[in-house]
Design a protein around this motif. Sequence first.
Motif, PDB file in Angstrom:
ATOM      1  N   GLY A 129       0.792  -1.221   0.000  1.00  0.00           N
ATOM      2  CA  GLY A 129       0.000   0.000   0.000  1.00  0.00           C
ATOM      3  C   GLY A 129       0.822   1.268   0.000  1.00  0.00           C
ATOM      4  N   ALA A 130       2.147   1.118   0.075  1.00  0.00           N
ATOM      5  CA  ALA A 130       3.028   2.285   0.113  1.00  0.00           C
ATOM      6  C   ALA A 130       3.260   2.830  -1.291  1.00  0.00           C
ATOM      7  CB  ALA A 130       4.366   1.909   0.741  1.00  0.00           C
ATOM      8  N   ARG A 131       3.727   4.055  -1.360  1.00  0.00           N
ATOM      9  CA  ARG A 131       4.046   4.648  -2.656  1.00  0.00           C
ATOM     10  C   ARG A 131       5.157   3.835  -3.311  1.00  0.00           C
ATOM     11  NH1 ARG A 131       3.866  11.250  -1.706  1.00  0.00           N
ATOM     12  NH2 ARG A 131       1.662  11.327  -1.093  1.00  0.00           N
ATOM     13  N   THR A 158       7.690   2.632   8.987  1.00  0.00           N
ATOM     14  CA  THR A 158       6.832   1.450   9.016  1.00  0.00           C
ATOM     15  C   THR A 158       5.549   1.717   9.802  1.00  0.00           C
ATOM     16  OG1 THR A 158       8.755  -0.021   8.842  1.00  0.00           O
ATOM     17  CG2 THR A 158       6.708  -0.985   9.685  1.00  0.00           C
ATOM     18  N   VAL A 159       5.683   2.377  10.950  1.00  0.00           N
ATOM     19  CA  VAL A 159       4.505   2.702  11.763  1.00  0.00           C
ATOM     20  C   VAL A 159       3.549   3.608  10.982  1.00  0.00           C
ATOM     21  CG1 VAL A 159       3.719   3.905  13.827  1.00  0.00           C
ATOM     22  CG2 VAL A 159       5.693   2.384  13.956  1.00  0.00           C
ATOM     23  N   LEU A 160       4.099   4.608  10.297  1.00  0.00           N
ATOM     24  CA  LEU A 160       3.253   5.504   9.507  1.00  0.00           C
ATOM     25  C   LEU A 160       2.504   4.744   8.424  1.00  0.00           C
ATOM     26  CD1 LEU A 160       5.618   8.594   9.120  1.00  0.00           C
ATOM     27  CD2 LEU A 160       3.627   8.366  10.620  1.00  0.00           C
ATOM     28  N   ASP A 180      -2.289   2.110   6.247  1.00  0.00           N
ATOM     29  CA  ASP A 180      -2.879   0.870   5.759  1.00  0.00           C
ATOM     30  C   ASP A 180      -4.210   0.579   6.452  1.00  0.00           C
ATOM     31  OD1 ASP A 180      -2.187  -1.376   3.890  1.00  0.00           O
ATOM     32  OD2 ASP A 180      -2.530  -2.561   5.692  1.00  0.00           O
ATOM     33  N   ARG A 181      -4.295   0.898   7.740  1.00  0.00           N
ATOM     34  CA  ARG A 181      -5.563   0.738   8.457  1.00  0.00           C
ATOM     35  C   ARG A 181      -6.645   1.612   7.824  1.00  0.00           C
ATOM     36  NH1 ARG A 181      -5.781   2.157  14.219  1.00  0.00           N
ATOM     37  NH2 ARG A 181      -7.793   1.089  14.037  1.00  0.00           N
ATOM     38  N   GLU A 233      -9.428  10.947   9.358  1.00  0.00           N
ATOM     39  CA  GLU A 233      -8.885  11.471   8.112  1.00  0.00           C
ATOM     40  C   GLU A 233      -7.402  11.813   8.205  1.00  0.00           C
ATOM     41  OE1 GLU A 233     -10.128  11.594   5.102  1.00  0.00           O
ATOM     42  OE2 GLU A 233     -11.901  10.568   5.870  1.00  0.00           O
ATOM     43  N   ARG A 234      -6.883  11.962   9.412  1.00  0.00           N
ATOM     44  CA  ARG A 234      -5.442  12.208   9.543  1.00  0.00           C
ATOM     45  C   ARG A 234      -4.631  11.028   9.016  1.00  0.00           C
ATOM     46  NH1 ARG A 234      -4.819  13.240  15.775  1.00  0.00           N
ATOM     47  NH2 ARG A 234      -6.141  11.368  15.690  1.00  0.00           N
ATOM     48  N   MET A 235      -5.218   9.833   9.096  1.00  0.00           N
ATOM     49  CA  MET A 235      -4.502   8.627   8.658  1.00  0.00           C
ATOM     50  C   MET A 235      -4.371   8.564   7.138  1.00  0.00           C
ATOM     51  SD  MET A 235      -3.791   7.374  11.572  1.00  0.00           S
ATOM     52  CE  MET A 235      -3.941   8.950  12.392  1.00  0.00           C
ATOM     53  N   ALA A 236      -5.184   9.351   6.441  1.00  0.00           N
ATOM     54  CA  ALA A 236      -5.125   9.341   4.977  1.00  0.00           C
ATOM     55  C   ALA A 236      -3.791   9.829   4.452  1.00  0.00           C
ATOM     56  CB  ALA A 236      -6.255  10.202   4.412  1.00  0.00           C
TER      57      ALA A 236
END
Length: 222
Positions: free
Chosen positions: A55-57, A184-186, A191-192, A201-204
């Motif tokens: 899911g990462a760039r 990794t934590v970010l 991913d959640r 929305e901060r997780m976006a």
Amino acid sequence: ADVARRVGFAVAAALADLHQVDYSSCGLADLGRPDGFMARQVRGWRSRWEAVASGARAEAQPVMAEVAAMLEATLPRPQRSSILHNDIKLDNCQFDPADPDQVHSVFDWDMATLGDPLVDVGLLLNYWPDPTAPPGDEGYYPPGQDRLGLPSRDEIRTAYASATGLDLTGIDWYRAFACWKTATVLQQLHDRYLRGETTDERMASRGDRVGELAARARRLLQ
């Protein structure tokens, strides 16, 4: 006067004090398993990264994998075992406004364990704001901390080394580990969000800095 510098050096002194506690004499010998600690840390965080990497760039994925391999290939030999806070940073410390030269309490002990004390130092330096840092080497900190007038990373490192007698010439490995772990934590948080497990929305945007932190970790290892 100079309250931010005094607060900064107080954090370094508190961390040095923690790392010199005889954990066996105060009933904490079973808090963790210091033998093989760093190898388990890198292996465990590598597995966590691989679970969310897709899911990462795209540009971040090969760099994160490369850093993982570099960390595993260059594991340092610990100088001692200590109690680790494992998430030490300025905003986890509490101060009395009338006594800024001493940390009065420290929060967020849920990841405390026994292991290489330089893990805590690397984490602290990863978070620490330093106006003298070159572009791309900024700390990971809440907005505004960089304007407080805190001591530089080099000053914090020197103060800690002086208090503990530990050799910090290899601290860049631990700084790189901290960057890679934070990245990794970010990505886990992002991913959640992608899986719909949170609507915060901060997780976006939590994954936006993964590539930057990965590149910083690689530079430190090189």
